[in-house]
Enzyme design. Structure first.
Site, short mmCIF file in Angstrom:
data_model
loop_
_atom_site.label_atom_id
_atom_site.label_comp_id
_atom_site.label_asym_id
_atom_site.label_seq_id
_atom_site.Cartn_x
_atom_site.Cartn_y
_atom_site.Cartn_z
N ASN A 1 -9.94 -0.67 -2.36
CA ASN A 1 -8.52 -0.46 -2.06
C ASN A 1 -7.70 -1.06 -3.20
O ASN A 1 -7.67 -2.27 -3.38
CB ASN A 1 -8.20 -1.15 -0.73
CG ASN A 1 -6.73 -1.05 -0.34
OD1 ASN A 1 -5.88 -0.66 -1.14
ND2 ASN A 1 -6.43 -1.41 0.90
N HIS B 1 -3.74 7.14 1.03
CA HIS B 1 -3.96 5.81 0.46
C HIS B 1 -5.38 5.39 0.82
O HIS B 1 -5.81 5.53 1.96
CB HIS B 1 -2.94 4.82 1.02
CG HIS B 1 -3.34 3.40 0.86
ND1 HIS B 1 -3.68 2.88 -0.37
CD2 HIS B 1 -3.51 2.39 1.76
CE1 HIS B 1 -4.01 1.60 -0.22
NE2 HIS B 1 -3.93 1.28 1.06
N CYS C 1 0.82 -1.23 0.00
CA CYS C 1 0.00 0.00 0.00
C CYS C 1 0.85 1.27 0.00
O CYS C 1 0.40 2.32 -0.45
CB CYS C 1 -0.94 0.01 1.20
SG CYS C 1 -2.02 -1.41 1.21
O1 UT7 Z 1 -4.50 -1.05 2.73
C1 UT7 Z 1 -3.65 -1.58 3.71
C2 UT7 Z 1 -4.09 -1.21 5.05
N1 UT7 Z 1 -5.38 -1.78 5.34
C3 UT7 Z 1 -6.13 -1.24 6.26
O2 UT7 Z 1 -5.76 -0.24 6.81
C4 UT7 Z 1 -7.42 -1.94 6.62
C5 UT7 Z 1 -7.63 -1.88 8.10
N2 UT7 Z 1 -8.75 -2.68 8.59
C6 UT7 Z 1 -10.03 -2.47 8.23
O3 UT7 Z 1 -10.30 -1.63 7.40
C7 UT7 Z 1 -11.12 -3.25 8.93
O4 UT7 Z 1 -10.54 -4.00 9.97
C8 UT7 Z 1 -11.91 -4.21 7.98
C9 UT7 Z 1 -12.80 -3.39 7.08
C10 UT7 Z 1 -10.95 -5.04 7.17
C11 UT7 Z 1 -12.80 -5.16 8.79
O5 UT7 Z 1 -13.64 -4.42 9.63
P1 UT7 Z 1 -13.75 -4.80 11.17
O6 UT7 Z 1 -14.71 -3.88 11.76
O7 UT7 Z 1 -12.39 -4.83 11.75
O8 UT7 Z 1 -14.41 -6.26 11.11
P2 UT7 Z 1 -13.87 -7.64 11.70
O9 UT7 Z 1 -12.82 -8.20 10.83
O10 UT7 Z 1 -13.58 -7.49 13.15
O11 UT7 Z 1 -15.16 -8.53 11.55
C12 UT7 Z 1 -16.36 -8.22 12.28
C13 UT7 Z 1 -17.43 -9.21 11.89
C14 UT7 Z 1 -16.99 -10.67 12.02
O12 UT7 Z 1 -18.12 -11.42 12.45
P3 UT7 Z 1 -18.28 -11.81 14.02
O13 UT7 Z 1 -17.07 -12.59 14.36
O14 UT7 Z 1 -18.38 -10.50 14.74
O15 UT7 Z 1 -19.56 -12.62 14.01
C15 UT7 Z 1 -16.66 -11.07 10.61
O16 UT7 Z 1 -16.81 -12.45 10.37
O17 UT7 Z 1 -17.80 -9.03 10.52
C16 UT7 Z 1 -17.70 -10.29 9.82
N3 UT7 Z 1 -17.26 -10.01 8.45
C17 UT7 Z 1 -18.12 -9.80 7.44
N4 UT7 Z 1 -19.44 -9.79 7.36
C18 UT7 Z 1 -20.00 -9.53 6.17
C19 UT7 Z 1 -15.99 -9.89 8.00
N5 UT7 Z 1 -15.99 -9.60 6.69
C20 UT7 Z 1 -17.31 -9.54 6.31
C21 UT7 Z 1 -17.95 -9.29 5.10
N6 UT7 Z 1 -19.29 -9.29 5.07
N7 UT7 Z 1 -17.25 -9.01 3.97
#
Ligand code: UT7
Length: 336
Positions: free
Chosen positions: A293, A263, A115
């Site tokens: 992204n 980014h 990135c």
């Molecule tokens: O570009 C390089 C740098 N990248 C970044 O800076 C990205 C940084 N991170 C993020 O942007 C966020 O962490 C994400 C957008 C990737 C994820 O968001 P989050 O709020 O951290 O979600 P999570 O991974 O903690 O997941 C929360 C819930 C989980 O379910 P439970 O365990 O709470 O039941 C996941 O299984 O959301 C679920 N989940 C989804 N649900 C529907 C994860 N992905 C999805 C999805 N659709 N695509």
């Protein structure tokens, strides 16, 4: 010592728009989750067989940048190509661009750094121009993610985020030291290398021969992995630090910023930074809603669109900042 300045910008994205609803028909996800967590509404995916690759998209963006710069391809002294999704394991795409554009046998360098790849690539080009070694450098950031994503529930946290596309810039010698790229700032923290990574195929942990021998349909080592919340927490801290570092180096304040092009990792990260630096909506450029992204391509695509929309004007203070896998992060401070 010279400065370098951006004299031409271009971008290319594949025509194929994939909305959140399109994804939810193929995998276990939904529009509300994706928009709420990331701000993304749609992204572009190369249709397999259409002929687009990381290199061809980079070449298309480069042609536009060269034309807008008002130079000839034979005026290019060096190529820097940033990507995490090269056409080949080796050689890297830099030489493929040299071939496809029919540029004379200038040097071509491939940059990893994911990135932050474009920020690193700009910094490299800037150093070569500063010393007088090169006059015009073609810098490309391009990614084709869609062919390598895990579209099962296991991979949904990553695969809904990434999109395909390319952006390019021509950096050229600037004799007025108060203009152009004022400074670049690069960092890394390899302690967290595996928190956002694609492990296989690699000569370290997972050889191609291991993958073939295992023939395991559930093998996840060749899909990108991200510890999302950990990456998010680090991103907001490092983005802020490296922007402050760049401003302080040039004795500037956040109120001096005309345009911040971060980014495009997550709209929530951009909004956090906007709030922290008390910037208005007009001072921060976001297009993650349309493209997701696109990793090394995200800053050059966003910068090109901002320029096309007249949001980058002569004399403006433009700040680029990125954070991502490695971890690596960096900023570029530009007096346009
Ligand atoms: O570009 C390089 C740098 N990248 C970044 O800076 C990205 C940084 N991170 C993020 O942007 C966020 O962490 C994400 C957008 C990737 C994820 O968001 P989050 O709020 O951290 O979600 P999570 O991974 O903690 O997941 C929360 C819930 C989980 O379910 P439970 O365990 O709470 O039941 C996941 O299984 O959301 C679920 N989940 C989804 N649900 C529907 C994860 N992905 C999805 C999805 N659709 N695509």
């Amino acid at each position: 010592m010279y400065n370098s300045k951006i004299i031409g910008l271009g971008h290319y994205v594949p025509d194929n728009v994939v909305t959140n609803d399109d994804l939810s028909r193929k995998m276990d996800t939904n529009d509300a989750w994706i928009q709420e967590r990331t701000g993304i509404k749609e992204r572009r995916h190369v249709v397999p067989g259409d002929g687009d690759t990381t290199t061809t998209m980079g070449v298309k963006a480069a042609k536009i940048a060269i034309e807008r710069a008002g130079i000839d391809k034979d005026d290019i002294d060096f190529i820097v190509f940033a990507t995490l999704s090269p056409d080949y394991y080796f050689p890297g795409p830099g030489v493929l661009v040299q071939r496809d554009l029919g540029i004379k046998t200038v040097g071509a360098l491939d940059v990893r750094n994911q990135c932050s790849g474009f920020v690193y690539a700009i910094s490299i080009a800037d150093q070569y121009i500063k010393t007088g070694m090169y006059k015009n450098v073609l810098v490309i950031g391009s990614e084709l993610h869609s062919h390598g994503l895990d579209m099962t529930t296991r991979g949904r946290g990553v695969s809904v985020i990434f999109g395909d596309g390319a952006g390019a810039a021509i950096l050229s010698r600037e004799e007025d030291n108060s203009k152009g790229i004022l400074s670049t700032h690069l960092h890394s923290e390899g302690q967290h290398a595996e928190e956002l990574s694609l492990i296989a195929p690699g000569m370290g942990k997972r050889w191609v021969t291991d993958i073939i021998a295992d023939n395991d349909p559930n093998d996840e080592s060749y899909f990108p992995y991200m510890n999302g919340q950990f990456v998010f927490k680090n991103a907001v801290v490092r983005f802020s630090e490296v922007i402050i570092e760049g401003l302080e180096k040039n004795k500037l304040k956040s109120t001096d910023i005309n345009l911040l092009v971060p980014h495009q990792a997550n709209l929530r990260i951009s909004q956090f930074i906007q709030k922290k630096f008390k910037l208005t909506d007009d001072q921060v450029f976001n297009n993650i809603m349309k493209y997701g992204n696109t990793t090394a391509a995200s800053i050059p695509i966003a910068l090109t669109e901002a320029w096309e929309e007249g949001k980058v004007k002569d004399g403006d203070l433009v700040v680029l900042a990125a954070f991502g896998s490695g971890f690596t992060w960096g900023s570029v401070i530009i007096r346009w």
